[in-house]
Design a protein around this motif. Structure first.
Motif, PDB file in Angstrom:
ATOM      1  N   SER A 294       0.801  -1.227   0.000  1.00  0.00           N
ATOM      2  CA  SER A 294       0.000   0.000   0.000  1.00  0.00           C
ATOM      3  C   SER A 294       0.835   1.280   0.000  1.00  0.00           C
ATOM      4  O   SER A 294       0.274   2.359   0.178  1.00  0.00           O
ATOM      5  CB  SER A 294      -0.928  -0.004   1.223  1.00  0.00           C
ATOM      6  N   MET A 295       2.158   1.208  -0.186  1.00  0.00           N
ATOM      7  CA  MET A 295       2.981   2.419  -0.202  1.00  0.00           C
ATOM      8  C   MET A 295       3.870   2.425  -1.452  1.00  0.00           C
ATOM      9  O   MET A 295       4.078   1.400  -2.100  1.00  0.00           O
ATOM     10  CB  MET A 295       3.843   2.501   1.054  1.00  0.00           C
ATOM     11  N   TRP A 296       4.359   3.616  -1.796  1.00  0.00           N
ATOM     12  CA  TRP A 296       5.255   3.743  -2.937  1.00  0.00           C
ATOM     13  C   TRP A 296       6.569   3.035  -2.632  1.00  0.00           C
ATOM     14  O   TRP A 296       7.142   3.244  -1.560  1.00  0.00           O
ATOM     15  CB  TRP A 296       5.534   5.208  -3.254  1.00  0.00           C
TER      16      TRP A 296
ATOM     17  N   ARG B  97      10.382   7.072  -4.358  1.00  0.00           N
ATOM     18  CA  ARG B  97       9.811   8.372  -4.705  1.00  0.00           C
ATOM     19  C   ARG B  97      10.462   8.890  -5.989  1.00  0.00           C
ATOM     20  O   ARG B  97      11.679   8.824  -6.142  1.00  0.00           O
ATOM     21  CB  ARG B  97      10.029   9.369  -3.571  1.00  0.00           C
TER      22      ARG B  97
ATOM     23  N   PRO C 219       6.969  -2.378  -0.022  1.00  0.00           N
ATOM     24  CA  PRO C 219       5.698  -1.696   0.270  1.00  0.00           C
ATOM     25  C   PRO C 219       4.830  -2.422   1.288  1.00  0.00           C
ATOM     26  O   PRO C 219       3.824  -1.887   1.733  1.00  0.00           O
ATOM     27  CB  PRO C 219       5.023  -1.662  -1.103  1.00  0.00           C
ATOM     28  N   SER C 220       5.213  -3.652   1.687  1.00  0.00           N
ATOM     29  CA  SER C 220       4.474  -4.404   2.702  1.00  0.00           C
ATOM     30  C   SER C 220       5.311  -5.596   3.131  1.00  0.00           C
ATOM     31  O   SER C 220       6.371  -5.863   2.565  1.00  0.00           O
ATOM     32  CB  SER C 220       3.109  -4.867   2.170  1.00  0.00           C
TER      33      SER C 220
ATOM     34  N   ARG D  88       7.280  -4.011   6.004  1.00  0.00           N
ATOM     35  CA  ARG D  88       6.892  -2.813   5.270  1.00  0.00           C
ATOM     36  C   ARG D  88       7.888  -1.685   5.548  1.00  0.00           C
ATOM     37  O   ARG D  88       8.197  -1.381   6.690  1.00  0.00           O
ATOM     38  CB  ARG D  88       5.491  -2.381   5.688  1.00  0.00           C
TER      39      ARG D  88
ATOM     40  N   ILE E 275      -1.802   1.485  -3.857  1.00  0.00           N
ATOM     41  CA  ILE E 275      -1.059   2.545  -3.176  1.00  0.00           C
ATOM     42  C   ILE E 275      -2.026   3.487  -2.475  1.00  0.00           C
ATOM     43  O   ILE E 275      -2.890   4.096  -3.116  1.00  0.00           O
ATOM     44  CB  ILE E 275      -0.161   3.315  -4.164  1.00  0.00           C
ATOM     45  N   LEU E 276      -1.884   3.593  -1.137  1.00  0.00           N
ATOM     46  CA  LEU E 276      -2.763   4.454  -0.344  1.00  0.00           C
ATOM     47  C   LEU E 276      -2.136   5.815  -0.074  1.00  0.00           C
ATOM     48  O   LEU E 276      -2.831   6.755   0.335  1.00  0.00           O
ATOM     49  CB  LEU E 276      -3.099   3.785   0.985  1.00  0.00           C
ATOM     50  N   GLU E 277      -0.833   5.934  -0.279  1.00  0.00           N
ATOM     51  CA  GLU E 277      -0.145   7.202  -0.039  1.00  0.00           C
ATOM     52  C   GLU E 277      -0.398   8.165  -1.196  1.00  0.00           C
ATOM     53  O   GLU E 277      -0.717   7.768  -2.315  1.00  0.00           O
ATOM     54  CB  GLU E 277       1.377   6.982   0.083  1.00  0.00           C
ATOM     55  N   GLU E 278      -0.264   9.455  -0.896  1.00  0.00           N
ATOM     56  CA  GLU E 278      -0.418  10.480  -1.945  1.00  0.00           C
ATOM     57  C   GLU E 278       0.848  10.556  -2.759  1.00  0.00           C
ATOM     58  O   GLU E 278       1.935  10.302  -2.280  1.00  0.00           O
ATOM     59  CB  GLU E 278      -0.696  11.857  -1.294  1.00  0.00           C
TER      60      GLU E 278
END
Length: 305
Positions: free
Chosen positions: A179-181, A184, A221-222, A267, A302-305
């Protein structure tokens, strides 16, 4: 016929004359019988007194035991009422949780999701079942209530164990969802159809390309287990992580691998660095998410902006 008699001779002291008394035999027998009767009555009265005294002592003990039992029975009733009320609250909470999680319970005849019932309709709750004990005096009825209370507690325990297993599984699933990048940067090529940078033909792109400086950190990411770390054709240095539940993530064109096959990662753990290995036009990370072997759009996870 002359009546039989006995002569009683009394010899006094000194020189007084001897005195004779004639007592009829029947009178003697009557006196003896009377004395025997009085002795029997006295013995019977004595035995009756001791029996009454013993019964009184036993009755006093029985009364004390009866008072103790009544007090204990009242305490048991109060505890059963309290437990019944607690079970009722637990059952209502269990139903709410099942409605929220869409879990069904065949024992309660609950469907998927909340079920509205008309007032007064349906099975009695635990509280209404066990508060009836206030009017119950029969030990047999009390034993029946205790049996039903035990069965209700067992059923509630099984239900809560099922709910615990469900939430534990959901917790594990959440921890395993990427759920994360992973790094970046800026997305230069999204999931789906695209023009191949080498052939200019329209092809399917099974992942996402994230441009980033050479050596930029790549993070898991997890939670998961590394199942592959090495060279893989045009993707250069590649890492594949198995997150369970049929979910795998793939990272390509890496400059440096910081984990090996068999490693467990959490994660956010650092696993590699962005590179330009393999068939690549510049430093970037090729990132894929596959569910049961089928490529999925990574943006959906992906839940992050």
């Amino acid at each position: 016929m002359a009546k039989k008699s006995y002569t009683l001779i009394v010899v006094p002291d000194h020189e007084s004359p001897v005195k004779r008394y004639r007592v009829q035999k029947t009178l003697f027998l009557q006196i003896g019988g009377g004395l025997l009767l009085m002795a029997g009555l006295a013995l019977g009265a004595t035995l009756h007194y001791f029996q009454v005294a013993r019964d009184a002592a036993e009755n006093r003990i029985l009364r004390e035991e009866n008072l103790t039992l009544r007090s204990q029975l009242k305490t048991v009733r109060e505890r059963i009422e309290h437990i019944g009320s607690t079970l009722d609250r637990v059952e209502r909470f269990d139903q709410k949780l099942r409605a929220m999680t869409l879990l069904s319970d065949p024992q309660r005849n609950l469907a998927m999701g909340p079920v509205e019932q008309e007032p007064g309709v349906g099975a009695p709750t635990a509280e209404t079942q066990f508060t009836e004990l206030t009017s119950m005096e029969s030990p047999k009825a009390l034993a029946g209530k205790l049996d039903r209370l035990s069965a209700e507690a067992t059923r509630q325990e099984q239900s809560l164990q099922e709910m615990q297993a469900y939430f534990q599984d959901q917790k594990s699933l959440l921890a395993s969802t990427p759920s994360m990048w992973p790094t970046r940067g800026w997305v230069t090529s999204d999931f789906g159809q695209r023009l191949d940078p080498y052939t200019a033909e329209r092809v399917s792109h099974g992942g996402m390309d994230i441009a980033a400086p050479h050596g930029k950190e790549v993070n898991a990411p997890s939670d998961g287990t590394v199942v592959f770390a090495g060279l893989e054709g045009g993707y250069g240095n590649v890492i594949v992580i198995d997150h369970g539940y049929g979910i795998k993530t793939r990272y390509g064109h890496l400059s440096k691998l910081l984990v090996k096959a068999g490693d467990r990662v959490k994660r956010g753990a650092l696993i590699a660095n962005v590179g330009n290995t393999g068939r690549s036009t510049g430093p970037h990370l090729h990132y894929e998410v596959r569910v049961n072997g089928i490529p999925q759009n990574p943006r959906k996870f992906i839940l992050e902006e």
